[in-house]
Design a protein around this motif. Structure first.
Motif, PDB file in Angstrom:
ATOM      1  N   SER A  32      -9.689  11.378  -1.622  1.00 60.14           N
ATOM      2  CA  SER A  32     -10.700  11.095  -2.651  1.00 60.14           C
ATOM      3  C   SER A  32     -10.978   9.606  -2.758  1.00 60.14           C
ATOM      4  CB  SER A  32     -10.227  11.620  -4.015  1.00 60.14           C
ATOM      5  OG  SER A  32     -10.028  13.012  -3.981  1.00 60.14           O
ATOM      6  N   ASN A  33     -10.402   8.838  -1.825  1.00 60.85           N
ATOM      7  CA  ASN A  33     -10.578   7.376  -1.784  1.00 60.85           C
ATOM      8  C   ASN A  33     -10.131   6.694  -3.073  1.00 60.85           C
ATOM      9  OD1 ASN A  33     -11.737   7.328   0.865  1.00 60.85           O
ATOM     10  ND2 ASN A  33     -13.631   8.136  -0.028  1.00 60.85           N
ATOM     11  N   GLU A  34      -9.020   7.179  -3.633  1.00 64.12           N
ATOM     12  CA  GLU A  34      -8.482   6.626  -4.874  1.00 64.12           C
ATOM     13  C   GLU A  34      -7.177   5.866  -4.649  1.00 64.12           C
ATOM     14  OE1 GLU A  34      -8.080   9.982  -7.445  1.00 64.12           O
ATOM     15  OE2 GLU A  34     -10.245  10.307  -7.637  1.00 64.12           O
ATOM     16  N   TRP A  35      -6.836   5.589  -3.395  1.00 66.42           N
ATOM     17  CA  TRP A  35      -5.573   4.910  -3.108  1.00 66.42           C
ATOM     18  C   TRP A  35      -5.649   3.438  -3.502  1.00 66.42           C
ATOM     19  CZ3 TRP A  35      -1.747   8.123  -1.669  1.00 66.42           C
ATOM     20  CH2 TRP A  35      -0.508   7.551  -1.351  1.00 66.42           C
ATOM     21  N   LYS A  36      -4.534   2.887  -3.955  1.00 68.20           N
ATOM     22  CA  LYS A  36      -4.508   1.475  -4.336  1.00 68.20           C
ATOM     23  C   LYS A  36      -4.780   0.585  -3.129  1.00 68.20           C
ATOM     24  CE  LYS A  36       0.524   1.310  -3.723  1.00 68.20           C
ATOM     25  NZ  LYS A  36       1.828   1.096  -4.371  1.00 68.20           N
ATOM     26  N   LYS A  37      -5.327  -0.591  -3.373  1.00 69.51           N
ATOM     27  CA  LYS A  37      -5.655  -1.512  -2.288  1.00 69.51           C
ATOM     28  C   LYS A  37      -4.404  -2.234  -1.784  1.00 69.51           C
ATOM     29  CE  LYS A  37      -8.672  -5.339  -0.987  1.00 69.51           C
ATOM     30  NZ  LYS A  37      -9.714  -6.303  -1.424  1.00 69.51           N
ATOM     31  N   GLY A  38      -3.586  -2.715  -2.681  1.00 72.38           N
ATOM     32  CA  GLY A  38      -2.349  -3.401  -2.286  1.00 72.38           C
ATOM     33  C   GLY A  38      -2.581  -4.843  -1.869  1.00 72.38           C
ATOM     34  N   GLY A  39      -1.466  -5.579  -1.750  1.00 71.08           N
ATOM     35  CA  GLY A  39      -1.507  -6.969  -1.322  1.00 71.08           C
ATOM     36  C   GLY A  39      -0.367  -7.238  -0.353  1.00 71.08           C
ATOM     37  N   ILE A  40      -0.203  -8.490   0.056  1.00 69.08           N
ATOM     38  CA  ILE A  40       0.817  -8.869   1.040  1.00 69.08           C
ATOM     39  C   ILE A  40       1.905  -9.683   0.344  1.00 69.08           C
ATOM     40  CG2 ILE A  40       1.263 -10.155   3.166  1.00 69.08           C
ATOM     41  CD1 ILE A  40      -1.602  -9.541   4.009  1.00 69.08           C
ATOM     42  N   PRO A  41       3.174  -9.309   0.512  1.00 66.89           N
ATOM     43  CA  PRO A  41       4.274 -10.041  -0.135  1.00 66.89           C
ATOM     44  C   PRO A  41       4.362 -11.496   0.316  1.00 66.89           C
ATOM     45  CG  PRO A  41       5.010  -7.871   0.593  1.00 66.89           C
ATOM     46  CD  PRO A  41       3.639  -8.098   1.191  1.00 66.89           C
ATOM     47  N   PRO A  42       4.936 -12.353  -0.514  1.00 66.06           N
ATOM     48  CA  PRO A  42       5.070 -13.773  -0.175  1.00 66.06           C
ATOM     49  C   PRO A  42       5.835 -13.997   1.132  1.00 66.06           C
ATOM     50  CG  PRO A  42       5.608 -13.402  -2.494  1.00 66.06           C
ATOM     51  CD  PRO A  42       5.450 -12.055  -1.871  1.00 66.06           C
ATOM     52  N   LEU A  43       5.364 -14.974   1.908  1.00 68.50           N
ATOM     53  CA  LEU A  43       5.955 -15.424   3.166  1.00 68.50           C
ATOM     54  C   LEU A  43       5.861 -14.398   4.297  1.00 68.50           C
ATOM     55  CD1 LEU A  43       9.139 -17.478   2.088  1.00 68.50           C
ATOM     56  CD2 LEU A  43       6.774 -18.247   2.383  1.00 68.50           C
ATOM     57  N   THR A  72       0.806  -1.226   0.000  1.00 71.22           N
ATOM     58  CA  THR A  72       0.000   0.000   0.000  1.00 71.22           C
ATOM     59  C   THR A  72       0.836   1.271   0.000  1.00 71.22           C
ATOM     60  OG1 THR A  72      -0.047  -0.068   2.413  1.00 71.22           O
ATOM     61  CG2 THR A  72      -1.893  -1.102   1.254  1.00 71.22           C
ATOM     62  N   ASN A  73       2.149   1.133  -0.106  1.00 69.68           N
ATOM     63  CA  ASN A  73       3.065   2.267   0.021  1.00 69.68           C
ATOM     64  C   ASN A  73       3.312   2.952  -1.321  1.00 69.68           C
ATOM     65  OD1 ASN A  73       5.023   3.977   1.188  1.00 69.68           O
ATOM     66  ND2 ASN A  73       6.667   2.551   0.689  1.00 69.68           N
ATOM     67  N   GLU A  74       3.506   4.271  -1.274  1.00 71.03           N
ATOM     68  CA  GLU A  74       3.961   5.017  -2.444  1.00 71.03           C
ATOM     69  C   GLU A  74       5.128   5.899  -2.033  1.00 71.03           C
ATOM     70  OE1 GLU A  74       1.173   7.081  -4.863  1.00 71.03           O
ATOM     71  OE2 GLU A  74      -0.090   5.322  -5.218  1.00 71.03           O
TER      72      GLU A  74
END
Length: 364
Positions: free
Chosen positions: A334-345, A314-316
């Motif tokens: 504006s609620n346009e931030w990316k959702k992001g995911g969790i890195p492996p392991l 979720t970082n920029e």
């Protein structure tokens, strides 16, 4: 097998806590493994060290080198001299260092000069910015490490590209996330929550401590002015690092929407992060925690040693231009931030993998 585990500064404590637990589990399971916990004293303020031992359930250190204060060189020298004495009196089979603080580098050098092998947890991360003392610590430590435990495929590649053989690189994940996931049920609301009328996703939290952001009065003032005017009246909670606090006073900076508070314990700080609308920081570790908790994060730096928090999480990375922060705030609000995911392991099981690998390497 005796392992000397090194903790010197705030980030170290979060990284060693699950390793200590994993060693205890392995010992209880019949493995011939034990540890000796060494606190170098690099950070000696209670909020920056003592609270972490209490909150994270880390036992009292077996030794405290009390090597805090002074310049980078003075601190490095003090740690090395005192750690050398510790190793001569209590020689381990392995010295395990974590992260990229001065203690990490100093203890790795000292161990190798006494012909004691070194394992580096969080090896291989690189920012490419040699103006950061942490980058020098990483480069030196990894140049003399025997066993490399990594958090990402990027770190694996950095090590391979520097000539490290694959049989010495162990991709295990992130022990900081082990601590985060274990402690999440224990996060606690800070005492000022009601005083500042904080509510779920209705405030921002900020940390700033790097010289590029806080040592120049105009830069620090411009960044804070963006938050004063661009947060749409959302309160901004600002746990103030001692260095930054001194500069706020020196430059006479007055704040309204930005609420300065004393440094927080781990459980209180991460409660704030978890429930925030977004985080503004120039730290590295916080970007990992926001990624796992799915909280938008704006990093006020020109480089990062944790690119996976941007590529996956979720970082920029904004740089240090206040105008970039203003645009990022508009995007967030504006609620346009990316959702992001969790890195492996990054799954809470990293420390167990580290200890399993060490038991296999040392045949215990």
């Amino acid at each position: 097998m005796l392992i000397s585990i090194i903790a010197g500064a705030r980030p170290n404590f979060m990284k060693i806590a699950p390793i200590v637990d994993a060693i205890k589990r392995a010992k209880d399971g019949g493995r011939d493994i034990s540890y000796r916990l060494i606190h170098t004293g690099q950070h000696y303020d209670k909020k920056m060290s003592g609270d972490f031992f209490e909150q994270l359930g880390i036992p009292e250190p077996d030794a405290n080198l009390e090597a805090g204060g002074g310049t980078q060189a003075e601190q490095t020298a003090a740690i090395m001299v005192r750690f050398e004495n510790e190793l001569q009196e209590n020689r381990p089979d392995l010295v395990l260092v974590v992260g990229d603080v001065t203690s990490t580098m100093a203890c790795a050098i000292t161990a190798q000069k006494l012909h004691i092998p070194v394992a580096h947890v969080e090896a291989g991360i690189r920012s490419g910015d040699w103006t950061m003392p942490e980058e020098i610590n990483r480069l030196v430590t990894d140049s003399i490490t025997n066993y490399f435990f990594t958090t990402s495929e990027v770190a694996n590649k950095n090590l391979s590209d520097s000539g490290i053989s694959d049989d010495r690189i162990f991709f295990v994940g992130n022990t900081m996330i082990d601590t985060l996931l274990k402690q999440m049920p224990n996060f606690s609301k800070p005492s000022f929550w009601d005083e500042y009328n904080l509510a779920e996703k209705q405030y921002l939290i900020m940390t700033l401590h790097r010289p590029s952001n806080v040592d120049d009065g105009a830069q620090l003032s411009d960044l804070l002015n963006v938050l004063e005017g661009g947060s749409h009246d959302l309160p901004v909670i600002f746990p103030v690092h001692p260095r930054t606090k001194n500069n706020l006073e020196k430059f006479g900076i007055q704040l309204k929407n930005v609420k300065t508070v004393d440094p927080l314990g781990y459980l209180e700080f991460n409660y704030l992060v978890k429930h925030a609308k977004g985080v503004i920081t120039d730290s590295g570790g916080i970007t990992e925690e926001t990624t796992v908790m799915g909280v938008p994060c704006m990093t006020l730096r020109t480089s990062t040693e944790r690119p996976e928090t941007c590529d996956i999480g979720t970082n920029e990375l904004l740089g240090t231009d206040p105008a970039a922060l203003s645009k990022a705030l508009e995007k967030l609000l504006s609620n346009e931030w990316k959702k992001g995911g969790i890195p492996p392991l990054w799954d809470g099981q990293t420390a167990g993998r580290i200890v399993d690998n060490l038991c296999e390497i040392f045949e215990v």
